[in-house]
Design a protein around this motif. Structure first.
Motif, PDB file in Angstrom:
ATOM      1  N   GLU A  92       0.814  -1.044   0.048  1.00 55.61           N
ATOM      2  CA  GLU A  92       0.101   0.179  -0.020  1.00 55.61           C
ATOM      3  C   GLU A  92       0.861   1.280  -0.148  1.00 55.61           C
ATOM      4  OE1 GLU A  92      -3.093   1.990   2.941  1.00 55.61           O
ATOM      5  OE2 GLU A  92      -2.690   0.005   3.080  1.00 55.61           O
ATOM      6  N   HIS A  93       2.139   1.301   0.860  1.00 56.60           N
ATOM      7  CA  HIS A  93       2.679   2.389   0.785  1.00 56.60           C
ATOM      8  C   HIS A  93       3.583   2.649  -0.683  1.00 56.60           C
ATOM      9  CE1 HIS A  93       5.919   5.270   2.327  1.00 56.60           C
ATOM     10  NE2 HIS A  93       6.782   4.405   1.763  1.00 56.60           N
ATOM     11  N   TYR A  94       4.043   1.641  -1.158  1.00 62.48           N
ATOM     12  CA  TYR A  94       4.670   1.589  -2.184  1.00 62.48           C
ATOM     13  C   TYR A  94       3.709   2.182  -3.580  1.00 62.48           C
ATOM     14  CZ  TYR A  94       9.208   0.067  -0.597  1.00 62.48           C
ATOM     15  OH  TYR A  94      10.142  -0.094   0.236  1.00 62.48           O
ATOM     16  N   ASP A  95       2.480   1.838  -3.392  1.00 59.92           N
ATOM     17  CA  ASP A  95       1.658   2.182  -4.527  1.00 59.92           C
ATOM     18  C   ASP A  95       1.516   3.777  -4.201  1.00 59.92           C
ATOM     19  OD1 ASP A  95       1.333  -0.300  -5.417  1.00 59.92           O
ATOM     20  OD2 ASP A  95      -0.555  -0.885  -4.595  1.00 59.92           O
ATOM     21  N   SER A  96       1.108   3.918  -2.955  1.00 59.01           N
ATOM     22  CA  SER A  96       0.632   5.432  -2.756  1.00 59.01           C
ATOM     23  C   SER A  96       2.015   6.371  -3.164  1.00 59.01           C
ATOM     24  CB  SER A  96       0.534   5.637  -1.225  1.00 59.01           C
ATOM     25  OG  SER A  96       0.615   6.830  -0.854  1.00 59.01           O
ATOM     26  N   VAL A  97       3.072   5.979  -2.898  1.00 61.92           N
ATOM     27  CA  VAL A  97       4.085   6.879  -3.375  1.00 61.92           C
ATOM     28  C   VAL A  97       4.170   7.114  -4.841  1.00 61.92           C
ATOM     29  CG1 VAL A  97       6.732   7.255  -3.483  1.00 61.92           C
ATOM     30  CG2 VAL A  97       5.440   6.593  -1.326  1.00 61.92           C
ATOM     31  N   ARG A  98       4.063   6.022  -5.653  1.00 55.28           N
ATOM     32  CA  ARG A  98       3.892   6.190  -6.905  1.00 55.28           C
ATOM     33  C   ARG A  98       2.873   6.929  -7.632  1.00 55.28           C
ATOM     34  NH1 ARG A  98       4.254  -0.091  -6.096  1.00 55.28           N
ATOM     35  NH2 ARG A  98       6.160  -0.574  -6.534  1.00 55.28           N
ATOM     36  N   GLU A  99       1.785   7.037  -6.937  1.00 56.62           N
ATOM     37  CA  GLU A  99       0.609   7.941  -7.360  1.00 56.62           C
ATOM     38  C   GLU A  99       1.198   9.362  -7.010  1.00 56.62           C
ATOM     39  OE1 GLU A  99      -2.999   6.598  -5.304  1.00 56.62           O
ATOM     40  OE2 GLU A  99      -2.944   4.722  -6.436  1.00 56.62           O
ATOM     41  N   LEU A 100       1.964   9.503  -6.060  1.00 56.61           N
ATOM     42  CA  LEU A 100       2.047  11.061  -5.717  1.00 56.61           C
ATOM     43  C   LEU A 100       3.332  11.636  -6.735  1.00 56.61           C
ATOM     44  CD1 LEU A 100       1.929  10.504  -1.799  1.00 56.61           C
ATOM     45  CD2 LEU A 100       0.368  12.015  -2.918  1.00 56.61           C
ATOM     46  N   VAL A 101       4.269  10.814  -7.083  1.00 54.68           N
ATOM     47  CA  VAL A 101       5.301  11.513  -7.645  1.00 54.68           C
ATOM     48  C   VAL A 101       5.175  11.103  -8.948  1.00 54.68           C
ATOM     49  CG1 VAL A 101       7.879  11.311  -7.650  1.00 54.68           C
ATOM     50  CG2 VAL A 101       6.453  10.852  -5.624  1.00 54.68           C
ATOM     51  N   PRO A 102       5.457  12.216  -9.777  1.00 55.45           N
ATOM     52  CA  PRO A 102       5.440  12.146 -11.289  1.00 55.45           C
ATOM     53  C   PRO A 102       6.803  11.112 -11.599  1.00 55.45           C
ATOM     54  CG  PRO A 102       5.503  14.438 -10.792  1.00 55.45           C
ATOM     55  CD  PRO A 102       5.585  13.498  -9.505  1.00 55.45           C
ATOM     56  N   LYS A 103       6.702  10.451 -12.929  1.00 60.16           N
ATOM     57  CA  LYS A 103       7.592   9.219 -13.053  1.00 60.16           C
ATOM     58  C   LYS A 103       8.808   9.892 -13.250  1.00 60.16           C
ATOM     59  CE  LYS A 103       4.299   6.020 -15.031  1.00 60.16           C
ATOM     60  NZ  LYS A 103       4.003   5.397 -16.356  1.00 60.16           N
ATOM     61  N   GLU A 104       9.120  11.251 -13.864  1.00 64.74           N
ATOM     62  CA  GLU A 104      10.238  11.730 -14.285  1.00 64.74           C
ATOM     63  C   GLU A 104      11.031  12.141 -12.859  1.00 64.74           C
ATOM     64  OE1 GLU A 104       7.348  14.976 -14.620  1.00 64.74           O
ATOM     65  OE2 GLU A 104       7.588  12.828 -15.116  1.00 64.74           O
ATOM     66  N   ARG A 105      10.221  12.276 -11.615  1.00 65.82           N
ATOM     67  CA  ARG A 105      10.895  12.562 -10.429  1.00 65.82           C
ATOM     68  C   ARG A 105      11.211  11.332  -9.619  1.00 65.82           C
ATOM     69  NH1 ARG A 105       7.431  16.102  -5.934  1.00 65.82           N
ATOM     70  NH2 ARG A 105       9.299  16.193  -4.409  1.00 65.82           N
ATOM     71  N   LEU A 106      10.842  10.000  -9.842  1.00 65.06           N
ATOM     72  CA  LEU A 106      10.788   8.898  -9.204  1.00 65.06           C
ATOM     73  C   LEU A 106      11.633   7.915  -9.860  1.00 65.06           C
ATOM     74  CD1 LEU A 106       9.763   7.221  -6.873  1.00 65.06           C
ATOM     75  CD2 LEU A 106       7.974   6.451  -8.465  1.00 65.06           C
ATOM     76  N   LEU A 107      12.544   7.223  -8.850  1.00 66.34           N
ATOM     77  CA  LEU A 107      13.578   6.003  -9.466  1.00 66.34           C
ATOM     78  C   LEU A 107      13.105   4.997  -8.353  1.00 66.34           C
ATOM     79  CD1 LEU A 107      15.932   4.910 -10.740  1.00 66.34           C
ATOM     80  CD2 LEU A 107      17.314   5.666  -8.990  1.00 66.34           C
ATOM     81  N   GLU A 108      12.423   4.022  -8.962  1.00 64.64           N
ATOM     82  CA  GLU A 108      12.310   2.752  -8.264  1.00 64.64           C
ATOM     83  C   GLU A 108      13.822   1.917  -8.179  1.00 64.64           C
ATOM     84  OE1 GLU A 108       8.787   0.374  -7.774  1.00 64.64           O
ATOM     85  OE2 GLU A 108       7.649   1.990  -8.973  1.00 64.64           O
ATOM     86  N   TYR A 109      14.208   1.451  -7.122  1.00 64.31           N
ATOM     87  CA  TYR A 109      15.363   1.063  -6.929  1.00 64.31           C
ATOM     88  C   TYR A 109      15.820  -0.040  -5.933  1.00 64.31           C
ATOM     89  CZ  TYR A 109      20.520   1.736  -6.028  1.00 64.31           C
ATOM     90  OH  TYR A 109      21.878   1.522  -5.636  1.00 64.31           O
ATOM     91  N   GLU A 110      16.656  -0.935  -6.287  1.00 63.38           N
ATOM     92  CA  GLU A 110      16.988  -1.927  -5.018  1.00 63.38           C
ATOM     93  C   GLU A 110      18.558  -1.784  -4.965  1.00 63.38           C
ATOM     94  OE1 GLU A 110      15.914  -5.852  -5.666  1.00 63.38           O
ATOM     95  OE2 GLU A 110      13.832  -5.487  -6.243  1.00 63.38           O
ATOM     96  N   VAL A 111      18.909  -1.684  -3.725  1.00 64.21           N
ATOM     97  CA  VAL A 111      20.357  -1.545  -3.429  1.00 64.21           C
ATOM     98  C   VAL A 111      21.301  -2.398  -4.021  1.00 64.21           C
ATOM     99  CG1 VAL A 111      19.802  -0.048  -1.447  1.00 64.21           C
ATOM    100  CG2 VAL A 111      20.232  -2.497  -1.203  1.00 64.21           C
ATOM    101  N   GLY A 112      20.944  -3.499  -4.289  1.00 63.33           N
ATOM    102  CA  GLY A 112      21.920  -4.282  -4.909  1.00 63.33           C
ATOM    103  C   GLY A 112      22.205  -4.187  -6.428  1.00 63.33           C
ATOM    104  N   GLU A 113      21.439  -3.088  -7.002  1.00 68.17           N
ATOM    105  CA  GLU A 113      21.806  -2.748  -8.384  1.00 68.17           C
ATOM    106  C   GLU A 113      23.003  -1.806  -8.529  1.00 68.17           C
ATOM    107  OE1 GLU A 113      18.425  -1.155 -10.514  1.00 68.17           O
ATOM    108  OE2 GLU A 113      17.286  -1.596  -8.908  1.00 68.17           O
ATOM    109  N   GLY A 114      23.664  -1.381  -7.577  1.00 63.17           N
ATOM    110  CA  GLY A 114      24.959  -0.530  -7.399  1.00 63.17           C
ATOM    111  C   GLY A 114      24.569   1.018  -7.715  1.00 63.17           C
ATOM    112  N   TRP A 115      25.747   1.599  -8.351  1.00 61.64           N
ATOM    113  CA  TRP A 115      25.745   2.907  -8.472  1.00 61.64           C
ATOM    114  C   TRP A 115      25.083   3.471  -9.592  1.00 61.64           C
ATOM    115  CZ3 TRP A 115      26.714   5.677  -4.590  1.00 61.64           C
ATOM    116  CH2 TRP A 115      27.851   5.417  -3.434  1.00 61.64           C
ATOM    117  N   ASP A 116      25.253   2.627 -10.839  1.00 61.69           N
ATOM    118  CA  ASP A 116      24.730   3.403 -12.232  1.00 61.69           C
ATOM    119  C   ASP A 116      23.623   4.022 -12.365  1.00 61.69           C
ATOM    120  OD1 ASP A 116      27.282   2.522 -12.829  1.00 61.69           O
ATOM    121  OD2 ASP A 116      26.684   0.620 -14.029  1.00 61.69           O
ATOM    122  N   ARG A 117      22.402   3.469 -12.098  1.00 56.55           N
ATOM    123  CA  ARG A 117      20.987   3.715 -12.220  1.00 56.55           C
ATOM    124  C   ARG A 117      20.968   4.862 -11.243  1.00 56.55           C
ATOM    125  NH1 ARG A 117      16.710   0.906 -11.184  1.00 56.55           N
ATOM    126  NH2 ARG A 117      15.237   2.315 -12.307  1.00 56.55           N
TER     127      ARG A 117
END
Length: 275
Positions: free
Chosen positions: A188-213
């Motif tokens: 529920e929390h993650y869906d709420s943040v996705r609705e609140l933030v424009p896509k260009e301002r939001l990065l969905e990210y997992e720490v295992g991805e490292g630095w690049d993204r």
């Protein structure tokens, strides 16, 4: 200075403070999604002071203002916090991550529209496993509870506040969270943040991805150092465990000394009356 604890930074009164650096990054994933690693990563990239629950542990003077914000938002008591209040609490920070900030995702997104938002994600089942084996165990620990009784002004205050944060975010008393309900609150929390933030301002990210993204999104150069991997569970257990142990040892010494004096006095008294 904080004495007798693992923390030695000066306590700072936030009430009445002003913003001294711009807020640039809001990391709004749940705790136990790599928030400690993100704190180190952002500070490695040069962001001044990333607020984290560890910040509150080191500076319990913040607790009263955070409780005011919680009471206003979730219990209808007092004035809801706006930009002025957030600047007081977070004015020295260029980024936030972890609780208590994540409790106010909507408010912080609105207060700092120029800040980029990173949503640290994790499989809900793996998140629950991590939470139930770490934070939940801390809140159920009798040793931690006892340490809080002996150090109510610092350890007890922040542990109680951490319990309040988790109870608020999961909707059930900290230490007694249910798997399915907690995972539902996570989604529920993650869906709420996705609705609140424009896509260009939001990065969905997992720490295992490292630095690049992450660096591409923030507009920063990739550091020459490896991405930090902080084991949240071990750090939590070690810091809380060592701190609680220190408090209990000091309490035992303080209690043992008068007990020893009393026993010695009794022994001397009985020796006199026998003679």
């Amino acid at each position: 200075m904080v004495s007798g604890t693992p923390f030695s930074t000066p306590w700072v009164e936030r009430r009445g403070a002003q913003r001294v650096v711009p807020m640039k990054v809001l990391v709004l994933g749940f705790c136990r999604t790599g928030t400690a690693s993100m704190r180190v990563a952002l500070e490695t990239l040069g962001y001044r002071e990333t607020h984290h629950m560890q910040t509150v542990l080191a500076n319990p003077l913040e607790v009263d203002m955070w409780r005011e914000a919680i009471d206003a938002k979730f219990h209808g008591k007092g004035k809801p916090y706006g930009r002025e209040e957030w600047d007081q609490l977070l004015g020295s920070c260029q980024a936030v991550t972890d609780v208590p900030a994540v409790l106010f995702s909507e408010e912080l997104i609105a207060a700092y529209p120029e800040a980029k938002v990173v949503l640290t994600n994790r499989d809900p089942a793996k998140w629950w496993q991590s939470y139930s084996q770490s934070l939940q165990q801390v809140f159920l620990s009798k040793r931690v509870s006892l340490a809080g009784v002996f150090d109510q002004q610092h350890f007890g205050k922040v542990i109680n506040f951490a319990q309040t944060c988790v109870t608020t975010i999961l909707g059930v008393r900290a230490g007694y969270a249910e798997k399915q309900k907690s995972m539902a609150r996570f989604v529920e929390h993650y869906d709420s943040v996705r609705e609140l933030v424009p896509k260009e301002r939001l990065l969905e990210y997992e720490v295992g991805e490292g630095w690049d993204r992450l660096c591409a999104f923030l507009g920063d150069e990739v550091p020459d150092t490896p991405f930090p991997r902080v084991n949240d569970t071990e750090v939590l257990k070690q810091s809380i465990g060592l701190w609680a142990g220190m408090i209990l040892r000091k309490a035992a010494f303080k209690l043992a000394l008068p007990a020893a004096v009393l026993m010695l006095s009794a022994a001397l008294y009985f020796r006199r009356i026998r003679s």
